[in-house]
Each structure stands twice: as structure tokens, then as C-alpha cells.
Motif scaffolding. Structure first.
Motif, PDB file in Angstrom:
ATOM      1  N   GLU A  85       0.811  -1.220   0.000  1.00  7.56           N
ATOM      2  CA  GLU A  85       0.000   0.000   0.000  1.00  7.56           C
ATOM      3  C   GLU A  85       0.844   1.270   0.000  1.00  7.56           C
ATOM      4  O   GLU A  85       0.328   2.361  -0.221  1.00  7.56           O
ATOM      5  CB  GLU A  85      -0.922   0.010   1.228  1.00  7.56           C
ATOM      6  N   LYS A  86       2.135   1.127   0.248  1.00  2.00           N
ATOM      7  CA  LYS A  86       2.999   2.301   0.318  1.00  2.00           C
ATOM      8  C   LYS A  86       3.199   2.906  -1.066  1.00  2.00           C
ATOM      9  O   LYS A  86       3.459   2.201  -2.043  1.00  2.00           O
ATOM     10  CB  LYS A  86       4.364   1.919   0.909  1.00  2.00           C
ATOM     11  N   LEU A  87       3.100   4.228  -1.133  1.00  3.15           N
ATOM     12  CA  LEU A  87       3.294   4.938  -2.395  1.00  3.15           C
ATOM     13  C   LEU A  87       3.916   6.305  -2.127  1.00  3.15           C
ATOM     14  O   LEU A  87       3.614   6.943  -1.114  1.00  3.15           O
ATOM     15  CB  LEU A  87       1.962   5.133  -3.127  1.00  3.15           C
ATOM     16  N   ILE A  88       4.787   6.720  -3.021  1.00 11.37           N
ATOM     17  CA  ILE A  88       5.246   8.103  -3.044  1.00 11.37           C
ATOM     18  C   ILE A  88       4.693   8.742  -4.312  1.00 11.37           C
ATOM     19  O   ILE A  88       4.992   8.298  -5.425  1.00 11.37           O
ATOM     20  CB  ILE A  88       6.783   8.192  -3.025  1.00 11.37           C
ATOM     21  N   PHE A  89       3.840   9.741  -4.137  1.00 14.54           N
ATOM     22  CA  PHE A  89       3.206  10.429  -5.258  1.00 14.54           C
ATOM     23  C   PHE A  89       4.071  11.619  -5.664  1.00 14.54           C
ATOM     24  O   PHE A  89       4.504  12.402  -4.809  1.00 14.54           O
ATOM     25  CB  PHE A  89       1.814  10.925  -4.871  1.00 14.54           C
ATOM     26  N   LEU A  90       4.308  11.767  -6.950  1.00 14.72           N
ATOM     27  CA  LEU A  90       5.086  12.893  -7.460  1.00 14.72           C
ATOM     28  C   LEU A  90       4.172  13.841  -8.228  1.00 14.72           C
ATOM     29  O   LEU A  90       3.433  13.418  -9.128  1.00 14.72           O
ATOM     30  CB  LEU A  90       6.203  12.401  -8.378  1.00 14.72           C
ATOM     31  N   SER A 122      -1.125  31.158  -6.338  1.00 17.87           N
ATOM     32  CA  SER A 122      -1.512  29.756  -6.227  1.00 17.87           C
ATOM     33  C   SER A 122      -1.084  29.021  -7.487  1.00 17.87           C
ATOM     34  O   SER A 122      -1.012  29.601  -8.571  1.00 17.87           O
ATOM     35  CB  SER A 122      -3.018  29.602  -6.018  1.00 17.87           C
ATOM     36  N   LEU A 123      -0.784  27.727  -7.335  1.00 20.92           N
ATOM     37  CA  LEU A 123      -0.358  26.882  -8.440  1.00 20.92           C
ATOM     38  C   LEU A 123      -1.138  25.583  -8.399  1.00 20.92           C
ATOM     39  O   LEU A 123      -1.447  25.061  -7.320  1.00 20.92           O
ATOM     40  CB  LEU A 123       1.149  26.596  -8.358  1.00 20.92           C
ATOM     41  N   LEU A 124      -1.429  25.032  -9.578  1.00 18.52           N
ATOM     42  CA  LEU A 124      -2.217  23.807  -9.671  1.00 18.52           C
ATOM     43  C   LEU A 124      -1.310  22.604  -9.836  1.00 18.52           C
ATOM     44  O   LEU A 124      -0.378  22.606 -10.651  1.00 18.52           O
ATOM     45  CB  LEU A 124      -3.180  23.892 -10.856  1.00 18.52           C
ATOM     46  N   ALA A 125      -1.602  21.545  -9.083  1.00 23.82           N
ATOM     47  CA  ALA A 125      -0.800  20.329  -9.118  1.00 23.82           C
ATOM     48  C   ALA A 125      -1.034  19.558 -10.405  1.00 23.82           C
ATOM     49  O   ALA A 125      -2.160  19.442 -10.881  1.00 23.82           O
ATOM     50  CB  ALA A 125      -1.140  19.445  -7.918  1.00 23.82           C
ATOM     51  N   ASN A 126       0.046  19.041 -10.970  1.00 23.40           N
ATOM     52  CA  ASN A 126      -0.028  18.157 -12.128  1.00 23.40           C
ATOM     53  C   ASN A 126       0.571  16.814 -11.717  1.00 23.40           C
ATOM     54  O   ASN A 126       1.778  16.705 -11.496  1.00 23.40           O
ATOM     55  CB  ASN A 126       0.741  18.752 -13.311  1.00 23.40           C
ATOM     56  N   PHE A 127      -0.292  15.788 -11.579  1.00 25.65           N
ATOM     57  CA  PHE A 127       0.191  14.482 -11.145  1.00 25.65           C
ATOM     58  C   PHE A 127       1.128  13.886 -12.194  1.00 25.65           C
ATOM     59  O   PHE A 127       0.858  13.956 -13.386  1.00 25.65           O
ATOM     60  CB  PHE A 127      -0.978  13.538 -10.887  1.00 25.65           C
ATOM     61  N   VAL A 128       2.236  13.306 -11.732  1.00 25.66           N
ATOM     62  CA  VAL A 128       3.229  12.740 -12.634  1.00 25.66           C
ATOM     63  C   VAL A 128       3.193  11.209 -12.585  1.00 25.66           C
ATOM     64  O   VAL A 128       2.710  10.558 -13.504  1.00 25.66           O
ATOM     65  CB  VAL A 128       4.647  13.257 -12.305  1.00 25.66           C
ATOM     66  N   ILE A 129       3.689  10.623 -11.503  1.00 22.02           N
ATOM     67  CA  ILE A 129       3.665   9.173 -11.314  1.00 22.02           C
ATOM     68  C   ILE A 129       3.616   8.876  -9.827  1.00 22.02           C
ATOM     69  O   ILE A 129       3.734   9.765  -8.988  1.00 22.02           O
ATOM     70  CB  ILE A 129       4.901   8.455 -11.925  1.00 22.02           C
ATOM     71  N   ALA A 130       3.464   7.591  -9.486  1.00 28.53           N
ATOM     72  CA  ALA A 130       3.559   7.130  -8.107  1.00 28.53           C
ATOM     73  C   ALA A 130       4.585   6.009  -8.042  1.00 28.53           C
ATOM     74  O   ALA A 130       4.563   5.081  -8.846  1.00 28.53           O
ATOM     75  CB  ALA A 130       2.201   6.635  -7.605  1.00 28.53           C
ATOM     76  N   ILE A 131       5.511   6.109  -7.098  1.00 28.68           N
ATOM     77  CA  ILE A 131       6.536   5.091  -6.900  1.00 28.68           C
ATOM     78  C   ILE A 131       6.048   4.129  -5.822  1.00 28.68           C
ATOM     79  O   ILE A 131       5.731   4.558  -4.706  1.00 28.68           O
ATOM     80  CB  ILE A 131       7.865   5.730  -6.473  1.00 28.68           C
ATOM     81  N   PRO A 132       5.983   2.834  -6.094  1.00 30.91           N
ATOM     82  CA  PRO A 132       5.400   1.886  -5.138  1.00 30.91           C
ATOM     83  C   PRO A 132       6.386   1.347  -4.099  1.00 30.91           C
ATOM     84  O   PRO A 132       7.601   1.392  -4.294  1.00 30.91           O
ATOM     85  CB  PRO A 132       4.936   0.744  -6.057  1.00 30.91           C
ATOM     86  N   SER A 133       5.806   0.908  -2.993  1.00 36.20           N
ATOM     87  CA  SER A 133       6.500   0.093  -1.982  1.00 36.20           C
ATOM     88  C   SER A 133       7.566   0.834  -1.190  1.00 36.20           C
ATOM     89  O   SER A 133       8.432   0.202  -0.571  1.00 36.20           O
ATOM     90  CB  SER A 133       7.130  -1.154  -2.631  1.00 36.20           C
ATOM     91  N   VAL A 134       7.566   2.169  -1.186  1.00 36.37           N
ATOM     92  CA  VAL A 134       8.499   2.940  -0.376  1.00 36.37           C
ATOM     93  C   VAL A 134       7.762   4.115   0.254  1.00 36.37           C
ATOM     94  O   VAL A 134       6.703   4.523  -0.218  1.00 36.37           O
ATOM     95  CB  VAL A 134       9.693   3.468  -1.206  1.00 36.37           C
ATOM     96  N   SER A 135       8.356   4.657   1.328  1.00 35.22           N
ATOM     97  CA  SER A 135       7.713   5.763   2.026  1.00 35.22           C
ATOM     98  C   SER A 135       8.762   6.583   2.757  1.00 35.22           C
ATOM     99  O   SER A 135       9.830   6.070   3.127  1.00 35.22           O
ATOM    100  CB  SER A 135       6.678   5.226   3.018  1.00 35.22           C
ATOM    101  N   PHE A 136       8.477   7.873   2.973  1.00 35.86           N
ATOM    102  CA  PHE A 136       9.335   8.720   3.796  1.00 35.86           C
ATOM    103  C   PHE A 136       8.998   8.504   5.273  1.00 35.86           C
ATOM    104  O   PHE A 136       7.956   7.941   5.616  1.00 35.86           O
ATOM    105  CB  PHE A 136       9.127  10.196   3.452  1.00 35.86           C
ATOM    106  N   SER A 137       9.889   8.984   6.128  1.00 32.40           N
ATOM    107  CA  SER A 137       9.620   8.971   7.563  1.00 32.40           C
ATOM    108  C   SER A 137      10.049  10.306   8.141  1.00 32.40           C
ATOM    109  O   SER A 137      10.641  11.140   7.449  1.00 32.40           O
ATOM    110  CB  SER A 137      10.388   7.828   8.251  1.00 32.40           C
ATOM    111  N   SER A 138       9.782  10.502   9.420  1.00 28.79           N
ATOM    112  CA  SER A 138      10.144  11.770  10.061  1.00 28.79           C
ATOM    113  C   SER A 138      11.648  11.934  10.167  1.00 28.79           C
ATOM    114  O   SER A 138      12.164  13.058  10.220  1.00 28.79           O
ATOM    115  CB  SER A 138       9.509  11.846  11.452  1.00 28.79           C
ATOM    116  N   SER A 139      12.402  10.829  10.186  1.00 23.64           N
ATOM    117  CA  SER A 139      13.848  10.897  10.376  1.00 23.64           C
ATOM    118  C   SER A 139      14.640  10.711   9.090  1.00 23.64           C
ATOM    119  O   SER A 139      15.862  10.853   9.079  1.00 23.64           O
ATOM    120  CB  SER A 139      14.300   9.836  11.390  1.00 23.64           C
TER     121      SER A 139
END
Length: 444
Positions: free
Chosen positions: A132-137, A148-165
Motif C-alpha cells: 500500500e505504500k506509495l510516493i506520489f510525485l 496559487s499553483l495547480l498540481a499536475n500528477f506525474v507518477i507514483a513510486i510503489p512500496s516505499v515511504s518517507f519517515s520523520s527521520s
């Protein structure tokens, strides 16, 4: 947000080498010059074939386009989005040979560099199940003084995630170097190619002379103070990982890195904290490592230390990383040979925190105007606008920019797994330039 989600799964990199096509730019003979309206018609015709597969024998005469000079064809192609060019390679051998050529890849990058964008990376929770992990770009334009600026979805990278550290996102000459869960992921958003590198791969750099991207792996030898260094050239012709011989004295790397003009810099102590704070300098072309003496302040916060490129020079943002602050110190490496640094204290209004709350603030870099970018490291738990800030060091003015379609989109939060799934971490790569270059046979 523009576009639908496309999930980019790791696969074997392209084995297509650039075809040799001579791309010298020349002045058009008079007989080939045409009205802008006709150029626009040809461009629309090409875009129609790429995007919709339209081909009308009565309306489209292939010989008309084929007979155009090469530089006019290139002018048409550079006006297309990078992803359209990827599709266009499958339309005809002519387009494919041009788009895959080294000359056109470089020309497209040069044109794209005049309209750089910044990338926002969002991860949907460290504690999600791996599948379920995804990084959306998302991509945003730097252009103009819009509020203001409008987001343009690019891709999603699967199985990885950021953390606080941990976690970062850096643009390195058309590629993105994403650090997530203590490993490097190399991505080209334009071609939707992704490579996950081994654990302990710490940094990615670019050599502008030989036009090569390289990854640097740093790991301890038998848990000692001595480190092993390995380098991988992306597109190295099957060389694979190789050892760097004759490295310098023992040191302890403690920060993320930044690539500036063919050199990767990262903070360290030599040999261990708190003795001898340094910046490690990895020259991408020669693959040699050297040390630059550094003020204790710039490496003091360890993994929370911030290093950016500021007006072509290595700089460090020093602030209290674990709460609100109303000023920061800007350290700039003024002379690499003499190891001389300058320091300037920058103050900004406390009202900035009204739009951020108690969320940590990041400093991912600068825009083309040299303004320092400040951005929250998390999405707020409640649905509310998401802002970034541009800080002008000379005037101390702060501009607020709202990024539409991220923090204020409840449906996006729900469908992306940002609701009741823990924190959503935010990382930003400023001044990203689109590239249509491919990874070429890296042996990982």
C-alpha cells in the motif's frame, strides 16, 4: 489536479542506445520558411497522432512533414511535453531516430532548462502495508508571480515511504534521486522509469563533462571506522559496481548530500563526532573524495542538517529543527580551496507559522530568482490549504504560494491513503528540468 494516477513499477531499464543523428542547427532556407499558422497546424497534427492515434489520409500527408528540415522538426518536437515524445517514438521510425538521438536529448534538455519546474513528493504513510505504500510525485511551475499553483500528477513510486527521520527528493540533471526507507530510488518522471538501488547507496551525482550519472555507496567495513566506497555509473555499459581505491582517512557521514556542478557534498566528522567537522566532497568525474573544513554549526544537527545550492555555491541552512524558529543562519562556502565560509542571519515574520502550525519546516533549495524555498515537511491532519514560501535574502521579503489540489483536496487524501494512515510526509525538489534520457543498462 490534472491527469489520472499512473503507477510506475520497477522494470528492466531501456536497452536502447541513442541513434547517431547529426543535429547541427542551421538557418532555414527561404523555401522552408512558413507562416506561424502553418507551423501550428503541423504541431497540432503531430500532437493528434501522439495523443489520440488520429491519422486521416485526406488531411495528413506524411511527405509534407518528412520533407521538413531537421531543425524545424526539432522545433516542433521541443514544443511537445516530454511524455508525448515518449509516445511519439512508436509512431514512426523517423520520429524515433530523432527523439532517441543524443543530440536531440541534449537539445530538449537545454530548452526545458528555461522552463524548470519543482517536484512535490508525498508519501502515504510509513506504517502502511508494503503493497500500500506509495510516493506520489506532482509537478508545479515556477513561472510568474501567481499566489496559487495547480498540481499536475506525474507518477507514483510503489512500496516505499518517507519517515520523520529520513527521506529526501533531489533533482539531478533530469533524474530524481529519492531517498526513502534508507535506500536510493532513481526516477525519471518523464519516461516513468524507476530503479531501486541497494541499501547503503547514499548519494547520486552528475558529471557534466562526460554526461554521466553516478551513484555512490558508502558502508562500514566490519563495523569499524573505515568505510567502503563503491560507484555505479547509470549507463556504464555493463561495468556494474566498482570499488574506489585509495580513499581518505576514516570519517562518519551524518547528512544527506547535494550535487553542485559535478561534485557531491555531504556533512561528516573525521573520524567521529564531535571531532573535526567537515564537508565530504565527491568529484563525480574522477571519483575522488576530499575533505573541506566546515563550521561546527553546519553539521551540528546531523541528519537534520540542510545543504543546498545557493547562487552556484554550496550553502547550509542552520536553524533549530525541532520546533518553531523565526530566523536561520545562511552559511555559504565562498572559497573551496581556502575552506572559507561566510555567515548571514536571516529573519522572517512569525506570521509564516500561522499557515504551518507546529509542523517542521524544510528548506529544499531555491527558485531561479535565488529566493530560498521554505515548506512544511508534513501535510496537516485536517483538510486545509498547503503553502510554501519564497524568502528573499537581500530584501527579507516573504512570498506565500498556495499549492492547489494537495492539502485542500479531501477526495485525494482519501483515495491516496492519507486518512487514518499516519503522517503524510512532504519532500520537494526545486528547479527540476525535464529530460527524455533513459537509463542504459546499469548492472545493479
Amino acid at each position: 489536479m490534472k491527469g489520472k494516477y499512473r503507477f510506475c513499477f520497477c522494470s528492466s531499464p531501456s536497452k536502447l542506445d541513442p541513434n547517431p543523428v547529426y543535429l547541427k542547427m542551421v538557418r532555414l532556407p527561404a523555401k522552408f520558411k512558413m507562416k506561424k499558422s502553418h507551423q501550428k497546424k503541423l504541431l497540432c497534427r503531430v500532437e493528434s497522432e501522439v495523443c489520440f492515434g488520429d491519422h486521416n489520409e485526406k488531411d495528413t500527408n506524411p511527405s509534407e512533414i518528412d520533407s521538413l528540415p531537421l531543425d524545424l522538426k526539432m522545433a516542433i518536437l521541443t514544443r511537445l511535453p516530454a511524455k508525448s515524445l515518449t509516445n511519439l517514438k512508436h509512431v514512426s521510425k523517423m520520429w524515433s531516430s530523432i527523439i532517441r538521438s543524443r543530440g536531440f536529448i541534449d537539445y530538449f534538455f537545454s530548452v526545458s532548462s528555461t522552463r524548470s519546474r519543482f517536484i512535490v513528493a508525498l508519501s502515504n504513510g510509513l506504517f502502511n502495508k508494503p503493497e500500500e505504500k506509495l510516493i506520489f510525485l506532482f509537478s508545479f511551475s515556477h513561472e510568474g508571480d501567481n499566489s496559487s499553483l495547480l498540481a499536475n500528477f506525474v507518477i507514483a513510486i510503489p512500496s516505499v515511504s518517507f519517515s520523520s527521520s529520513s527521506g529526501s527528493c533531489e533533482s539531478v540533471h533530469g533524474f530524481l534521486s529519492v531517498t526513502a526507507e534508507f535506500r536510493q530510488v532513481i526516477c525519471n518522471p518523464s519516461t516513468e522509469e524507476v530503479i531501486k538501488l541497494p541499501v547503503n547507496t547514499r548519494f547520486v551525482g552528475y558529471d557534466p563533462i562526460d554526461d554521466q550519472h553516478k551513484a555512490l555507496l558508502v558502508q562500514s567495513i566490519n563495523h569499524s571506522d573505515h568505510l567502503e566506497h563503491k560507484v555505479l555509473t547509470l549507463g556504464g555499459g555493463g561495468q556494474g559496481w566498482r570499488h574506489i581505491e585509495g580513499t581518505t582517512a576514516p570519517y562518519s557521514p551524518i547528512s544527506v548530500g547535494v550535487c553542485i556542478d559535478g561534485f557531491v557534498y555531504y556533512g561528516a566528522y573525521s573520524p567521529n563526532r564531535p571531532i573535526n567537522p567537515v564537508m565530504v566532497c565527491f568529484e563525480v568525474r574522477s571519483e575522488k573524495i576530499s575533505f573541506i573544513k566546515a563550521p561546527e554549526d553546519v553539521v551540528h544537527w546531523g541528519n537534520e542538517a540542510i545543504f543546498i545550492e545557493y547562487k552556484g555555491k554550496l550553502a547550509s541552512i542552520v536553524r533549530f529543527p525541532f520546533g518553531r524558529f523565526h530566523s536561520f543562519d545562511l552559511w555559504i562556502l565562498e572559497d573551496v580551496e581556502k575552506h572559507e565560509w561566510s555567515k548571514q542571519t536571516c529573519v522572517f515574520p512569525s506570521s509564516v507559522w500561522d499557515d504551518v502550525g507546529d509542523i517542521k519546516m524544510s528548506f529544499p533549495g531555491t527558485n531561479k530568482a535565488g529566493e530560498i524555498i521554505m515548506a512544511p515537511k508534513l501535510l496537516s491532519l485536517d483538510v486545509r490549504p498547503f503553502y510554501i514560501f519564497y524568502y528573499n535574502v537581500e530584501t527579507t521579503n516573504v512570498r506565500r504560494i498556495r499549492l492547489l489540489g494537495i492539502g485542500d483536496d479531501e477526495e485525494f487524501r482519501r483515495s491516496s491513503g492519507f486518512v487514518d494512515k499516519g503522517e503524510c510526509h512532504v519532500r520537494i525538489a526545486p528547479q527540476h528540468v525535464e529530460s527524455i534520457a533513459h537509463f542504459k543498462d546499469p548492472i545493479i
